[in-house]
Design a protein around this motif. Structure first.
Motif, short mmCIF file in Angstrom:
data_model
loop_
_atom_site.label_atom_id
_atom_site.label_comp_id
_atom_site.label_asym_id
_atom_site.label_seq_id
_atom_site.Cartn_x
_atom_site.Cartn_y
_atom_site.Cartn_z
N ARG A 238 0.81 -1.22 0.00
CA ARG A 238 0.00 0.00 0.00
C ARG A 238 0.84 1.27 0.00
NH1 ARG A 238 -4.67 -1.55 4.50
NH2 ARG A 238 -5.87 -2.97 3.14
N GLN A 239 2.13 1.15 0.22
CA GLN A 239 2.98 2.34 0.27
C GLN A 239 3.07 2.98 -1.11
OE1 GLN A 239 6.75 1.24 1.91
NE2 GLN A 239 5.90 0.66 3.91
N PRO A 240 2.98 4.32 -1.20
CA PRO A 240 3.04 4.98 -2.51
C PRO A 240 4.35 4.73 -3.23
CG PRO A 240 3.17 6.58 -0.71
CD PRO A 240 2.77 5.27 -0.09
N GLU A 241 5.47 4.61 -2.47
CA GLU A 241 6.76 4.35 -3.11
C GLU A 241 6.75 3.01 -3.84
OE1 GLU A 241 7.37 6.95 0.45
OE2 GLU A 241 6.38 5.04 0.06
N PHE A 242 6.08 2.02 -3.22
CA PHE A 242 6.00 0.70 -3.87
C PHE A 242 5.20 0.79 -5.16
CE2 PHE A 242 3.96 -3.34 -4.71
CZ PHE A 242 5.01 -4.23 -4.60
N ARG A 243 4.07 1.50 -5.11
CA ARG A 243 3.22 1.59 -6.30
C ARG A 243 3.93 2.32 -7.44
NH1 ARG A 243 -0.85 2.79 -2.37
NH2 ARG A 243 -0.75 5.01 -2.92
N VAL A 244 4.75 3.31 -7.08
CA VAL A 244 5.46 4.07 -8.11
C VAL A 244 6.53 3.21 -8.78
CG1 VAL A 244 7.09 5.96 -8.48
CG2 VAL A 244 5.03 6.34 -7.12
N PHE A 245 7.23 2.39 -8.00
CA PHE A 245 8.38 1.67 -8.53
C PHE A 245 8.06 0.25 -9.00
CE2 PHE A 245 10.69 4.90 -6.07
CZ PHE A 245 11.64 5.26 -7.02
N VAL A 246 6.86 -0.27 -8.70
CA VAL A 246 6.60 -1.67 -8.99
C VAL A 246 6.64 -1.97 -10.48
CG1 VAL A 246 4.08 -1.40 -8.99
CG2 VAL A 246 5.09 -3.64 -8.50
N ILE A 247 6.06 -1.09 -11.32
CA ILE A 247 6.04 -1.36 -12.75
C ILE A 247 7.43 -1.26 -13.37
CG2 ILE A 247 5.18 -0.56 -14.98
CD1 ILE A 247 2.55 0.13 -13.62
N PRO A 248 8.18 -0.15 -13.17
CA PRO A 248 9.52 -0.09 -13.77
C PRO A 248 10.46 -1.17 -13.25
CG PRO A 248 9.16 1.77 -12.29
CD PRO A 248 7.84 1.12 -12.50
N ASN A 249 10.36 -1.51 -11.96
CA ASN A 249 11.23 -2.55 -11.43
C ASN A 249 10.89 -3.92 -11.99
OD1 ASN A 249 12.97 -1.03 -9.89
ND2 ASN A 249 11.77 -1.17 -8.03
N LEU A 251 9.55 -4.47 -14.99
CA LEU A 251 10.03 -4.48 -16.37
C LEU A 251 11.56 -4.57 -16.41
CD1 LEU A 251 7.68 -1.76 -17.93
CD2 LEU A 251 7.50 -4.25 -18.11
N ARG A 252 12.21 -3.94 -15.46
CA ARG A 252 13.68 -4.04 -15.40
C ARG A 252 14.09 -5.48 -15.12
NH1 ARG A 252 17.88 -2.21 -10.97
NH2 ARG A 252 16.18 -2.87 -9.63
N GLY A 253 13.32 -6.16 -14.24
CA GLY A 253 13.61 -7.56 -13.95
C GLY A 253 13.46 -8.43 -15.19
N VAL A 254 12.44 -8.15 -16.00
CA VAL A 254 12.27 -8.90 -17.25
C VAL A 254 13.47 -8.68 -18.17
CG1 VAL A 254 10.87 -9.09 -19.34
CG2 VAL A 254 9.75 -8.86 -17.11
N GLY A 312 16.40 4.39 -20.49
CA GLY A 312 16.52 4.48 -21.94
C GLY A 312 17.59 3.54 -22.48
N LEU A 313 18.71 3.43 -21.77
CA LEU A 313 19.76 2.52 -22.21
C LEU A 313 19.31 1.06 -22.15
CD1 LEU A 313 22.86 4.20 -20.52
CD2 LEU A 313 22.31 4.14 -22.95
N LEU A 314 18.51 0.74 -21.15
CA LEU A 314 17.98 -0.63 -21.06
C LEU A 314 17.11 -0.97 -22.27
CD1 LEU A 314 17.00 -1.19 -17.31
CD2 LEU A 314 18.67 -2.47 -18.64
N CYS A 315 16.47 0.04 -22.81
CA CYS A 315 15.60 -0.20 -23.98
C CYS A 315 16.41 -0.66 -25.20
CB CYS A 315 14.84 1.07 -24.33
SG CYS A 315 13.57 1.53 -23.12
#
Length: 321
Positions: A238-249, A251-254, A312-315
């Motif tokens: 429920r923490q806002p920091e988690f919600r902000v970072f969950v999608i990019p993290n 995708l980074r894991g993928v 961007g570099l990861l892309c």
């Protein structure tokens, strides 16, 4: 509640202890990152391929280790709160990871092990090492608060990145040379044994680090139960920091998962074992350049802008096909 210094001594002495801790930490991480190539990285995948394991099964091996790491991290997320000294907790974890390499000796000394037996044993041993490594990762967040002033985190992180890149480059080059000059069986025997020694060196560095800050004083809590852990996990979600970072993290894991499978792509395209081994060196060069760039750019750019550049570099992975 901020940690307080213990046995501080003079300001100069405290500064020297922090500098020493930072150096030992960087060397520790460099040694471990190089050895990890024989736990879940390029070289253990190459070993499986040389033993007749199919690329599909090696892909399953990678997936199993990722799932084990995720489950272990969640299951032991409160490990740092159970004991006061995260540095000493890491001692036995690193020593255990090093000793588990001994389990590979029967395979390395046996000339004609069945590919299925090789896959099962390597998966079992690597899974145990991944669980221990996940616990190490959980403890490292707390340990850094104990061994340095957190204001020095950026400098220590940059130095650690350079160390990981240098150790990875050197170790990858040496192993590629061993593959080209020795039989594959003997080269992998050297590789697994040297990885055990590298993790043991990481253990020695960990033993050298000194706790200079007292711990965060945690309020007394009721005895842990499954319900309490579920409540803790839900509160994190429920923490806002988690919600902000969950999608990019996520995708980074993928992306990292794809990059970790490059050796499989190279082998499928007909690359030699030596060429596949050199891919690890290319990754280490990138890690080194990234760390040096971060150290230079962090002085003139905000963290969010640096994060955007990194994303961007990861892309660029889209160029692989």
């Amino acid at each position: 509640m901020h940690p307080k210094e213990i046995n501080a001594g003079s300001p100069r002495e405290v500064w020297r202890k922090q500098r020493s801790n930072g150096i030992y930490y960087a060397i520790r991480e460099g040694c471990y990152a190089a050895a990890a190539l024989f736990i879940s990285g390029t070289f253990v995948q190459l070993y499986l391929s040389q033993q007749g394991v199919s690329t599909v099964d090696i892909g399953v091996f990678n997936t199993v280790l990722c799932v084990v790491s995720l489950i272990a991290t969640m299951a032991f997320s409160d490990l740092a709160e159970r004991r006061p000294n995260a540095t000493r907790q890491n001692d036995w974890l690193l020593l255990a990871i090093s000793l588990f390499f001994v389990c590979y000796l029967p395979l390395l000394l046996h000339r004609h092990a069945a590919s299925l037996a090789v896959l099962l044993l390597v998966t079992a041993v690597a899974s145990v090492q991944i669980v221990l490594a996940s616990c190490k990762g959980v403890l490292d967040y707390k340990m850094l608060y104990q061994i340095i002033d957190i204001e020095r985190y950026g400098a220590v992180a940059s130095m650690t990145g350079v160390s990981i890149g240098l150790f990875g480059m050197a170790y990858s080059w040496l192993f590629a040379q061993a593959l080209s000059r020795c039989s594959a069986r003997f080269a992998f025997l050297i590789g697994f044994c040297s990885s055990a020694l590298l993790v043991f060196a990481a253990y020695v560095c960990n033993r050298k680090m000194t706790v200079i800050h007292d711990l965060f004083q945690q309020p007394k809590q009721a005895k842990d139960s499954f319900k309490n852990k579920v409540i803790m996990v839900v509160s994190v979600l429920r923490q806002p920091e988690f919600r902000v970072f969950v999608i990019p993290n996520t995708l980074r894991g993928v992306t990292i998962g794809i990059l970790n499978s490059l050796v499989l792509v190279a082998l499928e395209l007909g690359a030699s074992a030596k060429t596949a081994a050199n891919l690890a060196m290319a990754g280490s060069i990138g890690y080194l350049l990234g760390s040096l760039s971060y150290n230079a750019l962090s002085r003139v750019m905000q963290p969010k802008h640096l994060g955007l550049i990194g994303a961007g570099l990861l892309c660029a992975v889209i160029l692989l096909p």
